[in-house]
Design a protein around this motif. Structure first.
Motif, PDB file in Angstrom:
ATOM      1  N   GLU A 152     -54.779 -73.181   9.595  1.00 46.77           N
ATOM      2  CA  GLU A 152     -53.432 -72.657   9.911  1.00 46.77           C
ATOM      3  C   GLU A 152     -53.272 -71.212   9.426  1.00 46.77           C
ATOM      4  O   GLU A 152     -52.638 -70.392  10.090  1.00 46.77           O
ATOM      5  CB  GLU A 152     -52.356 -73.551   9.270  1.00 46.77           C
ATOM      6  N   THR A 153     -53.859 -70.904   8.274  1.00 48.40           N
ATOM      7  CA  THR A 153     -53.729 -69.536   7.739  1.00 48.40           C
ATOM      8  C   THR A 153     -54.471 -68.554   8.648  1.00 48.40           C
ATOM      9  O   THR A 153     -53.956 -67.478   8.965  1.00 48.40           O
ATOM     10  CB  THR A 153     -54.267 -69.475   6.288  1.00 48.40           C
ATOM     11  N   GLU A 154     -55.672 -68.942   9.062  1.00 51.28           N
ATOM     12  CA  GLU A 154     -56.401 -68.037   9.976  1.00 51.28           C
ATOM     13  C   GLU A 154     -55.640 -67.881  11.302  1.00 51.28           C
ATOM     14  O   GLU A 154     -55.517 -66.766  11.827  1.00 51.28           O
ATOM     15  CB  GLU A 154     -57.818 -68.545  10.234  1.00 51.28           C
ATOM     16  N   GLN A 155     -55.114 -68.988  11.810  1.00 49.23           N
ATOM     17  CA  GLN A 155     -54.361 -68.922  13.076  1.00 49.23           C
ATOM     18  C   GLN A 155     -53.150 -67.996  12.939  1.00 49.23           C
ATOM     19  O   GLN A 155     -52.823 -67.247  13.857  1.00 49.23           O
ATOM     20  CB  GLN A 155     -53.914 -70.320  13.499  1.00 49.23           C
ATOM     21  N   PHE A 156     -52.502 -68.048  11.785  1.00 50.90           N
ATOM     22  CA  PHE A 156     -51.345 -67.180  11.540  1.00 50.90           C
ATOM     23  C   PHE A 156     -51.749 -65.703  11.670  1.00 50.90           C
ATOM     24  O   PHE A 156     -51.109 -64.922  12.382  1.00 50.90           O
ATOM     25  CB  PHE A 156     -50.758 -67.466  10.153  1.00 50.90           C
ATOM     26  N   PHE A 157     -52.855 -65.313  10.995  1.00 50.88           N
ATOM     27  CA  PHE A 157     -53.279 -63.912  11.056  1.00 50.88           C
ATOM     28  C   PHE A 157     -53.712 -63.535  12.477  1.00 50.88           C
ATOM     29  O   PHE A 157     -53.361 -62.466  12.978  1.00 50.88           O
ATOM     30  CB  PHE A 157     -54.406 -63.641  10.052  1.00 50.88           C
ATOM     31  N   VAL A 158     -54.455 -64.410  13.122  1.00 55.02           N
ATOM     32  CA  VAL A 158     -54.944 -64.092  14.472  1.00 55.02           C
ATOM     33  C   VAL A 158     -53.753 -63.903  15.421  1.00 55.02           C
ATOM     34  O   VAL A 158     -53.703 -62.952  16.206  1.00 55.02           O
ATOM     35  CB  VAL A 158     -55.906 -65.195  14.980  1.00 55.02           C
ATOM     36  N   LYS A 175     -53.110 -60.322  17.228  1.00 56.13           N
ATOM     37  CA  LYS A 175     -53.147 -60.279  18.704  1.00 56.13           C
ATOM     38  C   LYS A 175     -51.824 -59.757  19.254  1.00 56.13           C
ATOM     39  O   LYS A 175     -51.784 -59.034  20.249  1.00 56.13           O
ATOM     40  CB  LYS A 175     -53.413 -61.672  19.274  1.00 56.13           C
ATOM     41  N   LYS A 176     -50.723 -60.128  18.596  1.00 50.97           N
ATOM     42  CA  LYS A 176     -49.401 -59.704  19.076  1.00 50.97           C
ATOM     43  C   LYS A 176     -49.169 -58.206  18.826  1.00 50.97           C
ATOM     44  O   LYS A 176     -48.714 -57.484  19.707  1.00 50.97           O
ATOM     45  CB  LYS A 176     -48.339 -60.527  18.338  1.00 50.97           C
ATOM     46  N   PRO A 227     -53.285 -55.706  19.858  1.00 51.88           N
ATOM     47  CA  PRO A 227     -54.118 -56.481  20.785  1.00 51.88           C
ATOM     48  C   PRO A 227     -55.509 -55.895  21.012  1.00 51.88           C
ATOM     49  O   PRO A 227     -56.423 -56.627  21.405  1.00 51.88           O
ATOM     50  CB  PRO A 227     -53.302 -56.469  22.090  1.00 51.88           C
ATOM     51  N   HIS A 228     -55.715 -54.604  20.738  1.00 52.74           N
ATOM     52  CA  HIS A 228     -57.047 -54.015  20.964  1.00 52.74           C
ATOM     53  C   HIS A 228     -57.968 -54.168  19.748  1.00 52.74           C
ATOM     54  O   HIS A 228     -59.131 -53.792  19.812  1.00 52.74           O
ATOM     55  CB  HIS A 228     -56.904 -52.538  21.354  1.00 52.74           C
ATOM     56  N   HIS A 229     -57.462 -54.695  18.626  1.00 51.11           N
ATOM     57  CA  HIS A 229     -58.329 -54.898  17.462  1.00 51.11           C
ATOM     58  C   HIS A 229     -59.177 -56.158  17.664  1.00 51.11           C
ATOM     59  O   HIS A 229     -58.748 -57.099  18.322  1.00 51.11           O
ATOM     60  CB  HIS A 229     -57.499 -55.061  16.188  1.00 51.11           C
ATOM     61  N   LYS A 230     -60.370 -56.168  17.042  1.00 50.01           N
ATOM     62  CA  LYS A 230     -61.251 -57.335  17.150  1.00 50.01           C
ATOM     63  C   LYS A 230     -61.199 -58.121  15.830  1.00 50.01           C
ATOM     64  O   LYS A 230     -60.994 -57.527  14.765  1.00 50.01           O
ATOM     65  CB  LYS A 230     -62.686 -56.891  17.422  1.00 50.01           C
ATOM     66  N   ILE A 231     -61.376 -59.441  15.932  1.00 50.60           N
ATOM     67  CA  ILE A 231     -61.216 -60.287  14.738  1.00 50.60           C
ATOM     68  C   ILE A 231     -62.425 -61.216  14.554  1.00 50.60           C
ATOM     69  O   ILE A 231     -62.795 -61.949  15.478  1.00 50.60           O
ATOM     70  CB  ILE A 231     -59.962 -61.183  14.864  1.00 50.60           C
TER      71      ILE A 231
END
Ligand code: IPD
Ligand code: CA
Ligand code: CA
Length: 262
Positions: A48-54, A58-59, A62-66
């Protein structure tokens, strides 16, 4: 305001939000799973923590890579552009068993150059941060650059369970005896943070993943610390690597007298 200062302000807010949510999750039952082996733990909170950051990245960018440990980021093949490397919870075993001694770790690079690094001790609310060329800080207080160190006076971070079953083991054991003390904290982020603040003088790991070292490497290098693999080669950020992170002087001594010694 530079893009990095602006980004830092945003990330600091996200880190605080993530902390609140992790603390709240400690009040509830954890959903615990295993990954590569029975001791390689992952929980709903890591995911959930990773999903929060992603979701946030992305919002807003959006051009950054993760690159994220739990796989919610992108398939990143090169370091072109801006790349985030995220470990949502470093020290998951500590998180599950001890409910302390775990960190969020984030490194942000631009075309392969580390720009911003974050190591966040969730329970102690201690945020270690560096901005390349602008210093490193613990909760906003500047951290002093690292002075030279020597083996006889060093406390090193090392996991004894990882001593190799080959001839190198004898040299590692000799090193453990020659230093002043050895500590094993179970979180690479914590060990990097401790080398950065002088609580440890070096950290040795036989194998880490990019998310284990990206944030810590940026912070340590900003303070004059040296981070290489155990042969003294530069670390490749997108690859798994052994790690020798140490004060200057001590790093050279460890390589010459122990790690590269025949
Ligand atoms: C682990 C911790 C541990 C290190 C392991 C890592 P995780 O990360 O940093 O200290 O020895 O190699 O995998 O799985 O808790 O994020
Ligand atoms: Ca980790
Ligand atoms: Ca992790």
């Amino acid at each position: 305001m530079s893009i990095w200062t602006e980004l830092d302000q945003t990330i600091t807010l996200w880190l605080r939000e993530a902390r609140e949510s992790i603390l709240a999750s400690l009040e509830q039952a954890l959903d615990i799973d295993t990954k590569s082996n029975a001791n390689d733990l992952v929980t709903n909170v890591d995911k959930e923590t990773e999903q929060f950051f992603v979701r946030q990245i992305k919002k807003h960018y959006p051009h950054h890579k993760i690159v994220g440990e739990e796989g919610f980021g992108d398939k990143v093949h090169d370091l072109d552009g801006i790349v985030w490397i995220i470990d949502p919870i470093d020290g998951t075993m500590n998180f599950v068993h001890q409910r302390r001694n775990f960190f969020i770790s984030i490194g942000i690079l631009e075309n392969g150059i580390g720009k911003l690094g974050y190591l966040y001790d969730i329970i102690l609310d201690e945020l270690y941060f560096a901005y390349e060329g602008h210093g490193a800080f613990l909760n906003g207080q500047s951290i002093a650059p690292l002075e030279k160190g020597r083996v006889e006076e060093a406390i090193i971070g090392f996991n004894p369970a990882s001593i190799p079953a080959n001839e190198a083991a004898q040299t590692m054991i000799k090193l453990m005896k020659d230093v002043r003390g050895v500590r094993s904290y179970g979180s690479a982020a914590m060990e990097f943070a401790y080398v950065a603040t002088g609580r440890l003088d070096a950290y040795i790991s036989l194998g880490l993943s990019p998310w284990d070292f990206a944030g810590g490497k940026i912070i340590l290098e900003e303070l004059g610390g040296i981070v290489t693999d155990l042969s003294g080669n530069p670390v490749k950020i997108l690859e798994n690597s052994s790690i020798l992170a140490a004060r200057p002087g001590l790093h050279e001594q460890l390589l010459k007298n122990y790690l590269r010694a025949k």
